[in-house]
Design a protein around this motif. Structure first.
Motif, PDB file in Angstrom:
ATOM      1  N   ILE A  54       2.117 -27.393  31.820  1.00 61.12           N
ATOM      2  CA  ILE A  54       0.722 -27.311  32.260  1.00 61.12           C
ATOM      3  C   ILE A  54       0.526 -27.949  33.632  1.00 61.12           C
ATOM      4  O   ILE A  54      -0.455 -27.636  34.329  1.00 61.12           O
ATOM      5  CB  ILE A  54      -0.198 -27.967  31.207  1.00 61.12           C
ATOM      6  N   THR A  55       1.441 -28.808  34.025  1.00 62.63           N
ATOM      7  CA  THR A  55       1.357 -29.409  35.365  1.00 62.63           C
ATOM      8  C   THR A  55       2.199 -28.652  36.388  1.00 62.63           C
ATOM      9  O   THR A  55       2.281 -29.076  37.547  1.00 62.63           O
ATOM     10  CB  THR A  55       1.810 -30.869  35.314  1.00 62.63           C
ATOM     11  N   ASN A  56       2.815 -27.558  35.966  1.00 62.32           N
ATOM     12  CA  ASN A  56       3.632 -26.771  36.880  1.00 62.32           C
ATOM     13  C   ASN A  56       2.727 -25.961  37.804  1.00 62.32           C
ATOM     14  O   ASN A  56       1.920 -25.144  37.352  1.00 62.32           O
ATOM     15  CB  ASN A  56       4.543 -25.843  36.073  1.00 62.32           C
ATOM     16  N   GLU A  57       2.845 -26.186  39.093  1.00 65.71           N
ATOM     17  CA  GLU A  57       2.008 -25.492  40.077  1.00 65.71           C
ATOM     18  C   GLU A  57       2.729 -24.344  40.753  1.00 65.71           C
ATOM     19  O   GLU A  57       2.145 -23.683  41.610  1.00 65.71           O
ATOM     20  CB  GLU A  57       1.524 -26.493  41.140  1.00 65.71           C
ATOM     21  N   THR A  58       3.970 -24.089  40.369  1.00 63.31           N
ATOM     22  CA  THR A  58       4.736 -23.005  40.993  1.00 63.31           C
ATOM     23  C   THR A  58       4.440 -21.663  40.341  1.00 63.31           C
ATOM     24  O   THR A  58       4.164 -20.672  41.036  1.00 63.31           O
ATOM     25  CB  THR A  58       6.235 -23.301  40.905  1.00 63.31           C
ATOM     26  N   HIS A  59       4.460 -21.622  39.017  1.00 66.29           N
ATOM     27  CA  HIS A  59       4.244 -20.388  38.279  1.00 66.29           C
ATOM     28  C   HIS A  59       2.872 -20.471  37.599  1.00 66.29           C
ATOM     29  O   HIS A  59       2.668 -21.279  36.689  1.00 66.29           O
ATOM     30  CB  HIS A  59       5.349 -20.176  37.249  1.00 66.29           C
ATOM     31  N   LYS A  60       1.971 -19.647  38.037  1.00 61.23           N
ATOM     32  CA  LYS A  60       0.597 -19.735  37.551  1.00 61.23           C
ATOM     33  C   LYS A  60       0.454 -19.215  36.131  1.00 61.23           C
ATOM     34  O   LYS A  60      -0.338 -19.755  35.347  1.00 61.23           O
ATOM     35  CB  LYS A  60      -0.345 -18.977  38.490  1.00 61.23           C
ATOM     36  N   TYR A  61       1.193 -18.199  35.746  1.00 63.41           N
ATOM     37  CA  TYR A  61       1.064 -17.677  34.380  1.00 63.41           C
ATOM     38  C   TYR A  61       1.698 -18.624  33.362  1.00 63.41           C
ATOM     39  O   TYR A  61       1.250 -18.681  32.218  1.00 63.41           O
ATOM     40  CB  TYR A  61       1.687 -16.285  34.286  1.00 63.41           C
ATOM     41  N   VAL A  62       2.731 -19.368  33.760  1.00 61.18           N
ATOM     42  CA  VAL A  62       3.283 -20.404  32.884  1.00 61.18           C
ATOM     43  C   VAL A  62       2.250 -21.498  32.654  1.00 61.18           C
ATOM     44  O   VAL A  62       2.076 -21.999  31.532  1.00 61.18           O
ATOM     45  CB  VAL A  62       4.579 -20.969  33.497  1.00 61.18           C
ATOM     46  N   ARG A  63       1.531 -21.846  33.686  1.00 62.11           N
ATOM     47  CA  ARG A  63       0.488 -22.872  33.558  1.00 62.11           C
ATOM     48  C   ARG A  63      -0.658 -22.374  32.686  1.00 62.11           C
ATOM     49  O   ARG A  63      -1.199 -23.137  31.867  1.00 62.11           O
ATOM     50  CB  ARG A  63      -0.033 -23.232  34.950  1.00 62.11           C
ATOM     51  N   ALA A  64      -1.056 -21.124  32.848  1.00 63.57           N
ATOM     52  CA  ALA A  64      -2.114 -20.571  32.000  1.00 63.57           C
ATOM     53  C   ALA A  64      -1.676 -20.516  30.540  1.00 63.57           C
ATOM     54  O   ALA A  64      -2.467 -20.779  29.620  1.00 63.57           O
ATOM     55  CB  ALA A  64      -2.493 -19.180  32.500  1.00 63.57           C
ATOM     56  N   LEU A  65      -0.410 -20.182  30.266  1.00 69.48           N
ATOM     57  CA  LEU A  65       0.108 -20.135  28.894  1.00 69.48           C
ATOM     58  C   LEU A  65       0.078 -21.517  28.252  1.00 69.48           C
ATOM     59  O   LEU A  65      -0.351 -21.673  27.095  1.00 69.48           O
ATOM     60  CB  LEU A  65       1.530 -19.574  28.911  1.00 69.48           C
TER      61      LEU A  65
END
Length: 350
Positions: free
Chosen positions: A99-110
Motif C-alpha cells: 500500500i506504500t508502493n508508489e511505483t505501481h499504482k494498481y498494486v497500491r489500489a489492490l
C-alpha cells in the motif's frame, strides 16, 4: 461427494488464515460472485497456487480496477486477485509494503481495497488517507464492459465514504465516522491535508482581492456623489442668474406648443374664417356672447356712426358657445346672411 475434489481444495481458505470480522475471509465476497470467480478462466489459469510472494507478479500486470462487467457479469482480474488475497491472507507487513508502493499504482489500489475489507477502522484511516495525495489516473471497468477514467484519490475517497455500501461489486464492512473515532481517542487529532496551506493562501488572496475591489467601489461612489453635488450647485447658480421669461410669452420647454399662436395669427390673417382653439380667441368669443345678451355697451353705441337700420341686430341664435355671429367672424354678412322672405300675415282662427 464433490465431483472435483482438487478444485474444492484449491478454493479453500488457507488454514493459517486468521478470521476477519469474526468470519472466514472469503465470505466477505458474496456467494454468487465467489462462484463466478471460481469458474472464471483467469482464476483457474493465473491464480492457482499463488503465494504472497508470487501474487505481486500478477498484481503488477493489472491494467484496470473494477468488479464485474458484461451481460453475464464476468469478474475482472482485479476482483479475482482480491479474492486470492482473502484466501491466502498475507501478513500485515506485506500489505503495508504494497500500500506504500508508489511505483505501481494498481498494486497500491489492490492493497488499499484489501485493507478496507480486512483492516480495523484505525488502520483503514491511517493507511488509506495518504492516498488522497496520489493523483495518478486509474482505468475502471464499468458494468457495460467499457472503461472509465478515475484517479487514485477518488478511489480512496470512495473506500473511506461511510455511506458507501458497495465498491467493485463487493459489500464493504461498516466503517465508523472519523469524528466518532476522534472523540473515542482511537485516532489522534483531525486529518491533516497537504493542501491546507495552499487553501489558506488562496482564501487569503481572495479576501485581499475582495477588500481591494470593495475599496475601489467605495471610492467610485464617493467621486460620483461629489460630481452630482457639483452639477446640482452649478444648475442652481445658472438658474438664479437667468432672466425671468416675458409675461405674455411662454418659455421654451414648458409643454406649451407655439403652433397655437401661429394658428391664431393665421386665422386673423386670412379673414378670421374657421374656429380657433387658442385661449385668446376663446376669451374673445365669451366676451361676444356676453355683449349679445346685454346688447352693445353705451360707449360702442355712442361711437358707432352707422344708422340704426344698417346696424345688425345682436346674435341670439342657438348652437352653444362655439358659434359666432357672421359679423363677428369678420366675413361678408351679405353672403353669410340668408335672404329675407316676406311672409303673409297669419290669420286668426274664426
Amino acid at each position: 461427494p464433490d465431483r472435483h475434489p482438487d478444485l474444492a481444495m484449491a478454493n479453500r481458505t488457507d488454514p493459517s488464515a486468521v478470521t476477519v470480522h469474526g468470519t472466514n475471509p472469503q465470505y466477505l465476497v458474496e456467494k454468487i460472485l465467489r462462484t463466478k470467480i471460481y469458474n472464471h478462466p483467469y482464476w483457474k489459469e493465473h491464480c492457482f497456487g499463488l503465494t504472497a510472494e508470487t501474487l505481486l507478479d500478477k498484481a503488477v500486470k493489472l491494467q484496470s480496477i473494477g468488479g464485474t462487467y458484461g451481460g453475464a457479469r464476468q469478474p475482472t482480474d482485479f476482483i479475482c486477485l482480491v479474492l486470492k488475497m482473502l484466501q491466502i491472507s498475507p501478513e500485515r507487513d506485506i500489505i503495508l509494503e504494497l500500500i506504500t508502493n508508489e511505483t505501481h499504482k494498481y498494486v497500491r489500489a489492490l492493497a488499499a481495497f484489501y485493507m478496507r475489507l480486512t483492516g480495523s477502522a484505525a488502520d483503514v484511516f491511517a493507511f488509506i488517507e495518504p492516498l488522497f495525495n496520489d493523483y495518478r489516473k486509474l482505468r475502471t471497468r464499468t458494468a457495460e464492459g467499457s472503461y472509465a477514467m478515475t484517479h487514485m484519490d477518488e478511489f480512496a475517497a470512495q473506500l473511506l465514504d461511510g455511506d458507501a455500501n458497495y465498491a467493485c461489486d463487493i459489500a464493504l464492512p461498516v466503517l465508523p465516522k472519523r469524528e466518532a473515532l476522534e472523540t473515542g481517542g482511537i485516532i489522534e487529532g483531525p486529518r491533516y491535508s497537504v493542501l491546507e496551506e495552499e487553501i489558506e493562501e488562496a482564501l487569503a488572496a481572495e479576501a485581499a482581492e475582495a477588500a481591494i475591489l470593495f475599496a475601489k467601489k467605495e471610492a467610485e461612489a464617493a467621486e460620483a456623489k461629489i460630481n452630482r453635488d457639483a452639477e446640482r450647485a452649478l444648475a442652481k447658480s445658472q438658474q438664479a442668474r437667468a432672466p425671468p421669461p416675458p409675461p405674455n410669452r411662454p418659455r421654451e420647454g414648458d409643454g406649451y406648443d407655439n403652433r397655437f399662436e401661429n394658428r391664431f395669427e393665421n386665422r386673423y390673417r386670412d379673414g378670421g374664417r374657421g374656429r380657433s382653439r387658442s385661449p385668446q380667441r376663446r376669451g374673445f368669443r365669451h366676451e361676444q356672447q356676453f355683449e349679445n345678451r346685454r346688447g352693445p355697451s353705451p360707449d360702442r353705441r355712442r361711437s358707432s356712426s352707422r344708422s340704426p337700420r344698417s346696424r345688425s341686430p345682436p346674435y341670439r341664435g342657438g348652437g352653444g358657445a362655439g358659434r359666432e355671429s357672421p359679423r363677428r367672424r369678420g366675413g361678408d354678412s351679405s353672403r353669410s346672411r340668408s335672404p329675407r322672405v316676406d311672409r303673409p300675415p297669419r290669420r286668426s282662427g274664426s
